[in-house]
Design a protein around this motif. Structure first.
Motif, PDB file in Angstrom:
ATOM      1  N   PHE A 231      -5.349   3.641 -23.084  1.00 51.64           N
ATOM      2  CA  PHE A 231      -4.471   4.776 -22.540  1.00 51.64           C
ATOM      3  C   PHE A 231      -2.911   4.063 -22.214  1.00 51.64           C
ATOM      4  O   PHE A 231      -2.745   3.707 -21.071  1.00 51.64           O
ATOM      5  CB  PHE A 231      -5.115   5.223 -21.367  1.00 51.64           C
ATOM      6  N   ILE A 232      -2.086   4.152 -23.174  1.00 46.82           N
ATOM      7  CA  ILE A 232      -0.893   3.372 -22.913  1.00 46.82           C
ATOM      8  C   ILE A 232       0.001   4.096 -21.865  1.00 46.82           C
ATOM      9  O   ILE A 232      -0.074   5.321 -21.783  1.00 46.82           O
ATOM     10  CB  ILE A 232       0.168   3.541 -24.187  1.00 46.82           C
ATOM     11  N   GLY A 233       0.459   3.479 -21.079  1.00 46.49           N
ATOM     12  CA  GLY A 233       1.030   4.169 -19.761  1.00 46.49           C
ATOM     13  C   GLY A 233       0.312   4.067 -18.489  1.00 46.49           C
ATOM     14  O   GLY A 233       0.714   4.360 -17.337  1.00 46.49           O
ATOM     15  N   PHE A 234      -0.933   3.816 -18.614  1.00 47.65           N
ATOM     16  CA  PHE A 234      -1.791   3.833 -17.548  1.00 47.65           C
ATOM     17  C   PHE A 234      -1.783   2.515 -16.852  1.00 47.65           C
ATOM     18  O   PHE A 234      -1.865   1.464 -17.404  1.00 47.65           O
ATOM     19  CB  PHE A 234      -3.327   4.350 -17.962  1.00 47.65           C
ATOM     20  N   HIS A 235      -1.957   2.306 -15.438  1.00 44.75           N
ATOM     21  CA  HIS A 235      -1.727   1.124 -14.943  1.00 44.75           C
ATOM     22  C   HIS A 235      -2.705   1.098 -13.740  1.00 44.75           C
ATOM     23  O   HIS A 235      -3.068   2.132 -13.278  1.00 44.75           O
ATOM     24  CB  HIS A 235      -0.379   0.882 -14.333  1.00 44.75           C
ATOM     25  N   GLU A 236      -2.923   0.069 -12.933  1.00 44.75           N
ATOM     26  CA  GLU A 236      -3.795   0.023 -11.700  1.00 44.75           C
ATOM     27  C   GLU A 236      -2.990   0.279 -10.641  1.00 44.75           C
ATOM     28  O   GLU A 236      -1.896   0.173 -10.298  1.00 44.75           O
ATOM     29  CB  GLU A 236      -4.102  -1.489 -11.526  1.00 44.75           C
ATOM     30  N   PHE A 237      -3.655   1.831  -9.984  1.00 50.49           N
ATOM     31  CA  PHE A 237      -2.993   2.494  -9.028  1.00 50.49           C
ATOM     32  C   PHE A 237      -3.459   2.199  -7.718  1.00 50.49           C
ATOM     33  O   PHE A 237      -2.617   2.065  -6.710  1.00 50.49           O
ATOM     34  CB  PHE A 237      -3.066   3.945  -9.318  1.00 50.49           C
ATOM     35  N   ALA A 238      -4.770   1.899  -7.331  1.00 53.14           N
ATOM     36  CA  ALA A 238      -5.373   1.452  -6.203  1.00 53.14           C
ATOM     37  C   ALA A 238      -6.680   0.999  -6.430  1.00 53.14           C
ATOM     38  O   ALA A 238      -7.286   1.067  -7.471  1.00 53.14           O
ATOM     39  CB  ALA A 238      -5.697   2.881  -5.372  1.00 53.14           C
ATOM     40  N   GLU A 239      -7.075   0.170  -5.521  1.00 55.97           N
ATOM     41  CA  GLU A 239      -8.350  -0.769  -5.663  1.00 55.97           C
ATOM     42  C   GLU A 239      -8.811  -0.675  -4.120  1.00 55.97           C
ATOM     43  O   GLU A 239      -8.341  -0.767  -3.325  1.00 55.97           O
ATOM     44  CB  GLU A 239      -7.988  -1.902  -5.841  1.00 55.97           C
ATOM     45  N   PHE A 240     -10.238  -0.374  -4.203  1.00 56.85           N
ATOM     46  CA  PHE A 240     -11.181  -0.592  -2.984  1.00 56.85           C
ATOM     47  C   PHE A 240     -12.113  -1.344  -3.305  1.00 56.85           C
ATOM     48  O   PHE A 240     -12.820  -1.261  -4.409  1.00 56.85           O
ATOM     49  CB  PHE A 240     -11.527   0.838  -2.881  1.00 56.85           C
ATOM     50  N   THR A 241     -12.478  -2.195  -2.238  1.00 53.29           N
ATOM     51  CA  THR A 241     -13.661  -3.065  -2.394  1.00 53.29           C
ATOM     52  C   THR A 241     -14.855  -2.525  -1.411  1.00 53.29           C
ATOM     53  O   THR A 241     -14.835  -1.537  -0.978  1.00 53.29           O
ATOM     54  CB  THR A 241     -13.248  -4.505  -1.863  1.00 53.29           C
ATOM     55  N   ALA A 242     -15.917  -3.244  -1.658  1.00 53.21           N
ATOM     56  CA  ALA A 242     -17.249  -2.982  -1.014  1.00 53.21           C
ATOM     57  C   ALA A 242     -17.001  -2.769   0.448  1.00 53.21           C
ATOM     58  O   ALA A 242     -17.499  -1.973   1.428  1.00 53.21           O
ATOM     59  CB  ALA A 242     -18.297  -3.911  -1.154  1.00 53.21           C
ATOM     60  N   TRP A 243     -16.031  -3.669   0.999  1.00 58.13           N
ATOM     61  CA  TRP A 243     -15.485  -3.634   2.498  1.00 58.13           C
ATOM     62  C   TRP A 243     -14.737  -2.281   2.943  1.00 58.13           C
ATOM     63  O   TRP A 243     -14.851  -1.927   3.837  1.00 58.13           O
ATOM     64  CB  TRP A 243     -14.720  -4.925   3.064  1.00 58.13           C
ATOM     65  N   ASP A 244     -13.919  -1.794   1.917  1.00 56.64           N
ATOM     66  CA  ASP A 244     -13.113  -0.604   2.156  1.00 56.64           C
ATOM     67  C   ASP A 244     -14.151   0.781   2.274  1.00 56.64           C
ATOM     68  O   ASP A 244     -14.015   1.632   2.825  1.00 56.64           O
ATOM     69  CB  ASP A 244     -12.298  -0.477   1.168  1.00 56.64           C
ATOM     70  N   VAL A 245     -15.134   0.780   1.146  1.00 59.24           N
ATOM     71  CA  VAL A 245     -15.850   1.984   1.048  1.00 59.24           C
ATOM     72  C   VAL A 245     -17.398   1.716   1.226  1.00 59.24           C
ATOM     73  O   VAL A 245     -18.301   2.762   0.789  1.00 59.24           O
ATOM     74  CB  VAL A 245     -15.539   2.618  -0.433  1.00 59.24           C
ATOM     75  N   GLY A 246     -17.633   0.705   1.703  1.00 58.88           N
ATOM     76  CA  GLY A 246     -19.113   0.440   1.748  1.00 58.88           C
ATOM     77  C   GLY A 246     -19.848   1.506   2.850  1.00 58.88           C
ATOM     78  O   GLY A 246     -19.120   1.874   3.659  1.00 58.88           O
ATOM     79  N   MET A 247     -20.976   1.697   2.766  1.00 59.99           N
ATOM     80  CA  MET A 247     -21.787   2.521   3.660  1.00 59.99           C
ATOM     81  C   MET A 247     -22.993   1.881   3.975  1.00 59.99           C
ATOM     82  O   MET A 247     -23.396   0.747   3.571  1.00 59.99           O
ATOM     83  CB  MET A 247     -22.217   3.781   2.946  1.00 59.99           C
ATOM     84  N   ALA A 248     -23.768   2.328   4.760  1.00 61.82           N
ATOM     85  CA  ALA A 248     -24.842   1.677   5.626  1.00 61.82           C
ATOM     86  C   ALA A 248     -25.822   1.143   4.640  1.00 61.82           C
ATOM     87  O   ALA A 248     -26.414   0.076   4.837  1.00 61.82           O
ATOM     88  CB  ALA A 248     -25.411   2.476   6.640  1.00 61.82           C
ATOM     89  N   LYS A 249     -26.048   1.939   3.378  1.00 59.60           N
ATOM     90  CA  LYS A 249     -27.215   1.581   2.510  1.00 59.60           C
ATOM     91  C   LYS A 249     -26.507   1.203   1.183  1.00 59.60           C
ATOM     92  O   LYS A 249     -27.364   0.835   0.407  1.00 59.60           O
ATOM     93  CB  LYS A 249     -28.120   2.654   2.383  1.00 59.60           C
ATOM     94  N   SER A 250     -25.522   1.348   0.789  1.00 59.87           N
ATOM     95  CA  SER A 250     -24.853   1.232  -0.475  1.00 59.87           C
ATOM     96  C   SER A 250     -23.275   0.528  -0.369  1.00 59.87           C
ATOM     97  O   SER A 250     -22.571   1.210   0.418  1.00 59.87           O
ATOM     98  CB  SER A 250     -25.052   2.265  -1.263  1.00 59.87           C
ATOM     99  N   TRP A 251     -23.034   0.148  -1.377  1.00 55.07           N
ATOM    100  CA  TRP A 251     -21.541  -0.624  -1.485  1.00 55.07           C
ATOM    101  C   TRP A 251     -21.183  -0.301  -2.759  1.00 55.07           C
ATOM    102  O   TRP A 251     -22.015  -0.101  -3.798  1.00 55.07           O
ATOM    103  CB  TRP A 251     -21.509  -2.068  -1.345  1.00 55.07           C
ATOM    104  N   LEU A 252     -20.004  -0.299  -3.146  1.00 60.33           N
ATOM    105  CA  LEU A 252     -19.344  -0.088  -4.478  1.00 60.33           C
ATOM    106  C   LEU A 252     -18.003  -0.740  -4.270  1.00 60.33           C
ATOM    107  O   LEU A 252     -17.103  -0.986  -3.537  1.00 60.33           O
ATOM    108  CB  LEU A 252     -19.409   1.207  -5.017  1.00 60.33           C
ATOM    109  N   ASN A 253     -17.437  -1.156  -5.517  1.00 59.37           N
ATOM    110  CA  ASN A 253     -15.950  -1.478  -5.827  1.00 59.37           C
ATOM    111  C   ASN A 253     -15.383  -0.568  -6.623  1.00 59.37           C
ATOM    112  O   ASN A 253     -16.245   0.181  -7.460  1.00 59.37           O
ATOM    113  CB  ASN A 253     -15.903  -2.922  -6.493  1.00 59.37           C
ATOM    114  N   SER A 254     -14.165   0.041  -6.475  1.00 60.85           N
ATOM    115  CA  SER A 254     -13.520   0.890  -7.311  1.00 60.85           C
ATOM    116  C   SER A 254     -12.251   0.527  -7.775  1.00 60.85           C
ATOM    117  O   SER A 254     -11.435   0.041  -6.735  1.00 60.85           O
ATOM    118  CB  SER A 254     -13.762   2.120  -6.173  1.00 60.85           C
ATOM    119  N   MET A 255     -11.621   1.022  -8.765  1.00 56.99           N
ATOM    120  CA  MET A 255     -10.212   0.813  -9.055  1.00 56.99           C
ATOM    121  C   MET A 255     -10.066   2.215  -9.537  1.00 56.99           C
ATOM    122  O   MET A 255     -10.612   2.832 -10.384  1.00 56.99           O
ATOM    123  CB  MET A 255     -10.204  -0.360 -10.322  1.00 56.99           C
TER     124      MET A 255
END
Length: 125
Positions: free
Chosen positions: A42-66
């Protein structure tokens, strides 16, 4: 499958005054390769935001997100990837197990009037 998806969006637009698809959040088996693939595809798409497990982790699960965005920032592609080596199970892995593989986790739709549309939907049920 994509044809069914687009027909569903057309139905939502007509039935519930949906303005547009804000984003379709995707669970992927490996985050970085998918981000690079989509940026090339997808030409023109770029990295807009990034979240790590420390940003969006919950008590029972984690994830990384871009989140990828087009230059106008009106099209977003959030991608969730697993967290490797953590004691807690990745939210991505939990979702993939539940849904028998990677794929769309949720759709976010933009409405003209969410209160009206919600009430209308409840009345029709």
């Amino acid at each position: 499958m994509m044809l069914i998806f687009f027909r569903f969006l057309i139905f939502l637009s007509a039935a519930f005054n949906i303005r547009r698809l804000d984003h379709a959040e995707e669970n992927v088996p490996r985050l970085e390769p998918m981000v690079e693939y989509l940026k090339k595809k997808f030409i023109g798409f770029h990295e807009f935001a990034e979240f790590t497990a420390w940003d969006v982790g919950m008590a029972k699960s984690w994830l990384n997100s871009m989140v990828l965005a087009n230059n106008e920032k009106n099209m977003l592609i959030p991608l969730n990837g697993p967290v490797f080596g953590a004691k807690r199970k990745s939210q991505n892995k939990t979702s993939s197990e539940h849904n028998e593989g990677p794929g769309i986790q949720h759709l976010a739709l933009m409405s003209e009037d969410i209160s009206y549309d919600t009430k209308r939907n409840e009345e029709e049920e």
